[in-house]
Structures are given as structure tokens and as C-alpha cells.
Design a protein around this motif. Structure first.
Motif, PDB file in Angstrom:
ATOM      1  N   GLY A 193      11.907  38.106  14.384  1.00 43.71           N
ATOM      2  CA  GLY A 193      12.506  38.115  13.058  1.00 43.71           C
ATOM      3  C   GLY A 193      12.967  36.726  12.647  1.00 43.71           C
ATOM      4  N   ALA A 194      13.515  35.974  13.613  1.00 45.97           N
ATOM      5  CA  ALA A 194      13.923  34.595  13.328  1.00 45.97           C
ATOM      6  C   ALA A 194      12.718  33.743  12.929  1.00 45.97           C
ATOM      7  N   LEU A 195      11.601  33.920  13.640  1.00 43.90           N
ATOM      8  CA  LEU A 195      10.391  33.164  13.298  1.00 43.90           C
ATOM      9  C   LEU A 195       9.853  33.582  11.936  1.00 43.90           C
ATOM     10  N   ALA A 196       9.876  34.888  11.649  1.00 43.20           N
ATOM     11  CA  ALA A 196       9.396  35.377  10.355  1.00 43.20           C
ATOM     12  C   ALA A 196      10.227  34.791   9.221  1.00 43.20           C
ATOM     13  N   PHE A 197      11.550  34.739   9.412  1.00 38.76           N
ATOM     14  CA  PHE A 197      12.431  34.172   8.385  1.00 38.76           C
ATOM     15  C   PHE A 197      12.183  32.675   8.239  1.00 38.76           C
ATOM     16  N   GLY A 198      12.056  31.988   9.371  1.00 40.51           N
ATOM     17  CA  GLY A 198      11.814  30.549   9.316  1.00 40.51           C
ATOM     18  C   GLY A 198      10.500  30.200   8.658  1.00 40.51           C
ATOM     19  N   ALA A 199       9.502  31.089   8.803  1.00 38.84           N
ATOM     20  CA  ALA A 199       8.172  30.834   8.238  1.00 38.84           C
ATOM     21  C   ALA A 199       8.019  31.370   6.819  1.00 38.84           C
ATOM     22  N   SER A 200       9.073  31.959   6.279  1.00 41.58           N
ATOM     23  CA  SER A 200       8.960  32.632   4.972  1.00 41.58           C
ATOM     24  C   SER A 200       8.618  31.669   3.839  1.00 41.58           C
ATOM     25  N   GLY A 201       8.951  30.372   3.994  1.00 43.22           N
ATOM     26  CA  GLY A 201       8.655  29.414   2.932  1.00 43.22           C
ATOM     27  C   GLY A 201       7.291  28.760   3.066  1.00 43.22           C
ATOM     28  N   ILE A 202       6.541  29.102   4.116  1.00 41.83           N
ATOM     29  CA  ILE A 202       5.217  28.501   4.324  1.00 41.83           C
ATOM     30  C   ILE A 202       4.207  29.218   3.436  1.00 41.83           C
ATOM     31  N   SER A 227       6.431  22.145   8.139  1.00 41.00           N
ATOM     32  CA  SER A 227       7.457  21.376   8.852  1.00 41.00           C
ATOM     33  C   SER A 227       8.808  22.084   8.747  1.00 41.00           C
ATOM     34  N   VAL A 228       8.917  23.238   9.400  1.00 39.77           N
ATOM     35  CA  VAL A 228      10.161  24.005   9.350  1.00 39.77           C
ATOM     36  C   VAL A 228      11.084  23.550  10.483  1.00 39.77           C
ATOM     37  N   SER A 229      12.348  23.918  10.376  1.00 43.76           N
ATOM     38  CA  SER A 229      13.338  23.517  11.377  1.00 43.76           C
ATOM     39  C   SER A 229      13.025  24.133  12.742  1.00 43.76           C
ATOM     40  N   MET A 230      13.276  23.360  13.801  1.00 42.42           N
ATOM     41  CA  MET A 230      13.034  23.859  15.152  1.00 42.42           C
ATOM     42  C   MET A 230      14.060  24.903  15.597  1.00 42.42           C
ATOM     43  N   ILE A 231      15.124  25.089  14.803  1.00 42.32           N
ATOM     44  CA  ILE A 231      16.145  26.062  15.172  1.00 42.32           C
ATOM     45  C   ILE A 231      15.568  27.469  15.278  1.00 42.32           C
ATOM     46  N   TRP A 232      14.529  27.751  14.479  1.00 39.14           N
ATOM     47  CA  TRP A 232      13.945  29.106  14.493  1.00 39.14           C
ATOM     48  C   TRP A 232      13.227  29.383  15.811  1.00 39.14           C
ATOM     49  N   LEU A 233      12.556  28.368  16.332  1.00 38.61           N
ATOM     50  CA  LEU A 233      11.917  28.530  17.642  1.00 38.61           C
ATOM     51  C   LEU A 233      12.953  28.672  18.745  1.00 38.61           C
ATOM     52  N   ILE A 234      14.021  27.896  18.658  1.00 40.24           N
ATOM     53  CA  ILE A 234      15.075  27.966  19.674  1.00 40.24           C
ATOM     54  C   ILE A 234      15.715  29.352  19.673  1.00 40.24           C
ATOM     55  N   LEU A 235      15.997  29.883  18.483  1.00 35.64           N
ATOM     56  CA  LEU A 235      16.568  31.230  18.390  1.00 35.64           C
ATOM     57  C   LEU A 235      15.596  32.275  18.928  1.00 35.64           C
ATOM     58  N   ALA A 236      14.306  32.100  18.614  1.00 36.15           N
ATOM     59  CA  ALA A 236      13.304  33.053  19.101  1.00 36.15           C
ATOM     60  C   ALA A 236      13.294  33.087  20.621  1.00 36.15           C
ATOM     61  N   TYR A 237      13.265  31.915  21.253  1.00 29.85           N
ATOM     62  CA  TYR A 237      13.254  31.878  22.717  1.00 29.85           C
ATOM     63  C   TYR A 237      14.547  32.440  23.302  1.00 29.85           C
TER      64      TYR A 237
END
Length: 583
Positions: free
Chosen positions: A462-471, A479-489
Motif C-alpha cells: 500500500g505504501a508503494l501504491a501510494f508513493g507511485a500514485s503520481g507516476i 523520481s519518487v521519494s525513497m521513503i516509500w520503499l523503506i516503509l514497504a521493506y
């Protein structure tokens, strides 16, 4: 003074951190094997999909992920055969040595980039070697602690810290060198430390005494069956079903990347408008379902119910790993192509400090453990000690070189493979907390643990989906923030801690002792299926991104595991009844 007597030689009775010295021989052997496996895995998809100008092979993502799924799937299938061969013929020690040598050759072959033949040969050797290596390391530990079951949990905890330490270092160093220096160097580094792991084990194998030697041929004793239970031998029809399902499944797993990459398929037919590959795998699944049901109904009621519980857990295990194993595929692609990894100013300074501490502190602790081991074993095993010391001198050299290189740059580009180390870091950080919870009065039921694992996994996506929502739809880079990957892991690791360690534990409690080996094989089969589904689903990333969006792609992995978790919560009362008091 040690009043306990563990399995193995007299030297093995010398304790390190309260455990026999041989445990730490296994610790470091397994650490280097996991270093090589995860180091290669971190680079595999990146190498295949990188452009020719970047030294890669420029494969489409679909092709790379199809091959990745087949490789990771076979890694979990071959230990079933390797364990059988070791039990019947070679013994555990020689199986481990043979497996390590074969894997070393596999990594060496992967480092030769001049022709695809070497890559395919390398994958074959890695899969074959893993089959000999993986199941027999834990078998040696079980034999070593046979008379001290109360110490076994602690032993496996230490052992799995070695697993995570190896994964951590392998992803960090092989990934860094592969991306920053050259792919061959990264693949080759994985092979070098697999060799050191093999050499250390080979030179110190006598510490285990008779444990793991070639089994003696003895007349098979009568199987003891508890009162109220009965044997359920495989019939000829059962064996035919097993053979047909195994053959179709294996051919399908191999045919999938072959047909995707080359266009050639073994299943070159259609039935009712469906392609042959789909028809074949559906047939295999149906036959397997009939086999499982027909065998379960032949057991006594109590065993039957528990076997149904195992089947349900295995079913949901497939969905967990199908999503979790996106880490080496679509999530790695997301890190490389869609994440802003360039840091400057204070951001670069903070990351460099964090990365330095993250690297040096664990490596320092492991080096301290080596010093404790040498105090007990150096005199008896100078060759093994020299191999281990040499490997760590090389590791420290690479780490210092890497850190100096990064700290000297005013800006930092985080390697795409770096994010993979977060899983090991979070496991090491949170495993003690989860262990305390499982031992307390707040320990939830098995079904709730599975449910939590699936739901937390879904939240990560869900974090990745939200982070990718603007792509934008169809975008190949962003070039989205790396925070979404960190939260996903983070959430994926929390989910793994809920589900993965308890899976085999509950399986061993639910099935009769005489069937544990067989059912472990079934559980690994579920993980293998999950890994293959992960590759198949991940290979759809481009098609789904072009038609819908990247956010939609990740939403699938939010909805499916989360729905599975909710279903497990609903099934909780039923599962408790099926388990007949097992917690």
C-alpha cells in the motif's frame, strides 16, 4: 566448566556464547552461502534489464522476471531431493561440501558475461548445489542438539542470525560492486565467499565427529505408530499422481521463461481456446488437489483435521511468498527506475553516517564472535581458522574501500540493490521483540499470526501504491521519494516475522513425527510455487503499467494478501478446532 555433552568431537564441547563451537562453524558457512545467494539475487534482475551501455544485457523486464521466478522456485524444490540423497547415500557433511563446491562453480560461471550459456549453466549449478547444501546444514544442528532439545531454539536463533548477516553483507557489497564497478565483479565476489565458506567447513568438518557421516546400511525398523493413529502408505495410484504432477510442474516452471524469452514452448497446443501451458498447469493443480484430498480422508479424524490445517496454512503461504518475493524483482526495478536515489547536502551526510554505522557495527560484532571462536578452535583447526580470518580481512578491506569512496563524494547515489539490506536490518532489529511477544501471554494463535503477516505485507505494498500514485500511466522512469520503499521493506519484514518463522514450527507440531520430512517437503513446495508466481506476476509490471498504472500494479499486492489475512481471521475458530489444542 561445561557439564553438557553435545554431539560431535571433544573440541565441539568447548563453548562459544553458551553453545558448542561447531554451531559457529555452521554459522559462518551458512553466512557465506547466504552472502553469495543474496548477493547474486540482488544483481540478477538489475543486470539482465540494464542497458547495453551500462554493461547489462538489455532484456525486457518480462523476460528477466520470468527467469528470476523460475530460478528462485527451483531453489526451494531441489532441497527435497538433496535431503533424500544425503539421508540415504552421502551423509550430511559430504552433501554440504559437494553443494558448496557446485555453487562456487555456479557463481564463477555467472561471472562470465560473454555468452548466455554461462549464465544458464551458472543458474543450473546454483540450483543443483543449493539442493545438496540447504537441507543438510540444519540437519547437522538437529543431530548436534539431539540430547538437548531445550537449547535447540537458541541454537537456531544464532544460526538464523548468520543467515541474515550473510544476506545483509551480500546484498550490500555484491550489489555495490556490481552496480558501481562491474556486474562480473559482483557475481564473482559472491563466488569467492562461497568458496571460503566451503573451505572453512571442509577443514573443520571433523569437529562434528560422527554427525553427518555417510549413513550405515541397516535393516529398516518398524515404524512406531501412536495409539489411535494408523499408517497411510502411498498406493500405486498415489505415486502415479505424484509423478505426473511433479513432471508437469517441473516442465512448466522451466518452460515459462523459455517460451517467454525464445517463443518456443513444449506445450505447443490449445484446448477450448486456452494455451497449452495454462491447460497443463491447471491439470497438474487439479490432480494434486485430488491427491491431497484422497490422502487426507484416509487418516484418523484427529490426524485428518491437523493435516487439513497444514494444507490451509500451506495454501496461504503461497500468497505470502508470491507477494514478498517481489523484493528481488519488481521492487528492485522500482528502486532503480522510479526512485530518487541521488542525495546531496545534509541528506547525503545523514545517509553516509547511517550507512557507515549500519555496516561497521554488525561487522564488528561478527568479528568479535570470530575471536571468541578462535579461542576455542584455533589450535585444532588452524586451516579452517586461516580461511575464515582471510575471508574477513578481505571483507573489511572492501568495506573500508567502499566507505572511503562514498564519504569522499559530496553527493551520494544510493545503489538500487541497497534497499534489499533493509529486510535483514529490520529482522535483526525486531526479531527479539517478536520472540518476547510469542513467549508472553499475548501470544496469538497460528491463524492470527498468519493473518497479521499477510495484512502487514499488504500494507507495505500500500505504501508503494501510494508513493507511485503520481507516476503517469506507461511511464518507464520517475523520481519518487525513497521513503516509500523503506516503509514497504519495514512492513514486509514485520509480516515475515509473523508468518515465516512460525510456519515450520507449527508444521512440526501438527503432523505425526514419521511424516515431518515429507511435510517439510510439501511446505517448501508451497514456497516454491509462491516464488514462481512472484516471478510470473512481477513480469506483468510493464503490461499493467502501460494499461493502468504502476500504482495499480502494487495495489494488486495490497488487496490479495490483505484479503487473505482477513479470511484467515474469519477462519480462526475453525482452525483452532482443526488443530486440536496445538498452539
Amino acid at each position: 566448566m561445561n557439564n553438557l555433552r553435545f554431539g560431535g568431537s571433544d573440541v565441539n564441547q568447548k563453548l562459544v556464547l553458551g553453545h558448542p563451537s561447531g554451531l559457529f562453524i555452521l554459522f559462518f558457512t551458512e553466512m557465506w552461502e547466504r552472502f553469495s545467494y543474496y548477493g547474486m539475487r540482488a544483481l540478477f534482475v538489475l543486470f539482465l534489464t540494464s542497458s547495453l551501455l551500462d554493461g547489462g544485457w538489455g532484456w525486457p523486464r518480462e523476460h528477466a522476471l520470468a527467469l528470476y521466478g523460475t530460478y528462485t522456485s527451483l531453489v526451494y524444490l531441489t532441497p527435497i531431493l538433496g535431503g533424500f540423497i544425503a539421508d540415504r547415500f552421502t551423509g550430511y557433511k559430504w552433501a554440504v561440501i559437494a553443494g558448496a563446491i557446485i555453487m562456487t562453480a555456479g557463481h564463477a560461471s555467472m561471472a562470465i558475461e560473454i555468452h548466455p550459456f554461462f549464465m544458464y549453466m551458472g543458474l543450473f549449478l546454483l540450483v543443483a548445489g543449493n539442493g545438496f547444501f540447504k537441507p543438510n546444514m540444519t540437519s547437522i544442528i538437529s543431530e548436534m542438539y539431539k540430547d538437548h532439545e531445550d537449547k535447540k531454539d537458541g541454537a537456531f536463533t544464532i544460526y538464523y542470525m548468520g543467515v541474515n548477516a550473510g544476506a545483509f553483507l551480500g546484498i550490500m557489497l555484491c550489489g555495490y560492486i556490481g552496480e558501481k564497478v562491474g556486474w562480473s565483479w559482483g557475481f564473482g565476489l559472491a563466488g569467492i565467499f562461497m568458496f571460503f565458506g566451503m573451505l572453512q567447513f571442509y577443514l573443520a568438518q571433523s569437529i562434528f565427529g560422527e554427525i553427518g557421516n555417510k549413513p550405515l546400511k541397516t535393516k529398516s525398523s518398524e515404524v512406531k505408530v501412536p495409539e489411535g493413529d494408523k499408517l497411510n502408505p502411498f498406493t500405486k495410484l498415489d505415486l502415479i499422481f505424484v509423478a505426473v504432477c511433479s513432471l508437469i510442474g517441473l516442465v512448466w516452471i522451466i518452460d515459462d521463461p523459455v517460451s517467454t524469452i525464445s517463443g518456443f514452448t513444449i506445450f505447443n497446443f490449445e484446448f477450448a481456446g486456452y494455451p497449452g501451458a495454462t491447460v497443463a498447469i491447471v491439470l497438474a493443480v487439479l490432480l494434486f488437489f485430488v491427491l491431497v484430498v484422497s490422502r487426507i480422508i484416509r487418516y484418523t479424524p484427529k490426524v485428518r483435521d491437523r493435516m487439513i490445517a497444514v494444507a490451509i496454512f500451506s495454501f496461504f503461504t503461497v500468497f505470502f511468498w508470491a507477494a514478498f518475493e517481489q523484493a528481488g524483482g519488481s521492487m528492485t526495478i522500482f528502486a532503480r527506475d522510479y526512485t530518487n536515489r541521488l542525495l546531496t547536502g545534509n541528506g547525503a551526510v545523514i545517509f553516509d553516517v547511517f550507512n557507515t554505522l549500519l555496516t561497521v557495527v554488525p561487522l564488528g560484532i561478527i568479528t568479535w564472535v570470530i575471536a571468541k571462536l578462535f579461542q576455542q578452535t584455533y589450535g585444532a583447526y588452524k586451516g579452517a581458522s586461516a580461511a575464515l580470518a582471510t575471508s574477513f580481512i578481505i571483507i573489511w578491506g572492501i568495506v573500508i574501500w567502499m566507505l572511503v569512496k562514498e564519504l569522499s563524494n559530496p553527493e551520494t547515489e544510493v545503489a538500487a540493490s541497497w534497499f534489499g539490506i533493509l529486510n535483514s536490518f529490520f529482522i535483526i532489529s525486531f526479531a527479539p521483540l517478536f520472540s518476547k511477544i510469542w513467549e508472553s501471554k499475548y501470544n496469538p494463535s497460528a491463524s492470527v499470526k498468519y493473518a497479521l503477516g499477510l495484512i502487514l505485507l499488504g500494507i507495505g505494498f500500500g505504501a508503494l501504491a501510494f508513493g507511485a500514485s503520481g507516476i503517469p500511466t506507461g511511464a518507464q522512469t520517475a523520481s519518487v521519494s525513497m521513503i516509500w520503499l523503506i516503509l514497504a521493506y519495514l512492513f514486509h519484514t514485520l509480516g515475515e516475522l509473523c508468518l515465516s518463522p512460525v510456519g515450520l514450527s507449527y508444521l512440526s507440531k501438527l503432523v505425526p513425527a514419521r511424516m515431518i520430512g515429507l511435510m517439510f517437503g510439501v511446505y517448501y513446495l508451497a514456497i516454491a510455487i509462491g516464488n514462481k508466481v512472484a516471478g510470473t506476476m512481477g513480469s506483468k509490471i510493464d503490461a499493467l503499467t502501460e494499461e493502468y498504472s504502476l500504482s495499480f500494479f502494487f495495489l494488486i499486492f495490497l488487496i490479495v494478501p490483505a484479503a487473505g489475512g482477513v479470511l484467515m481471521i474469519i477462519l480462526n475458530p475453525v482452525m483452532k478446532k482443526l488443530m486440536h489444542g496445538v498452539r
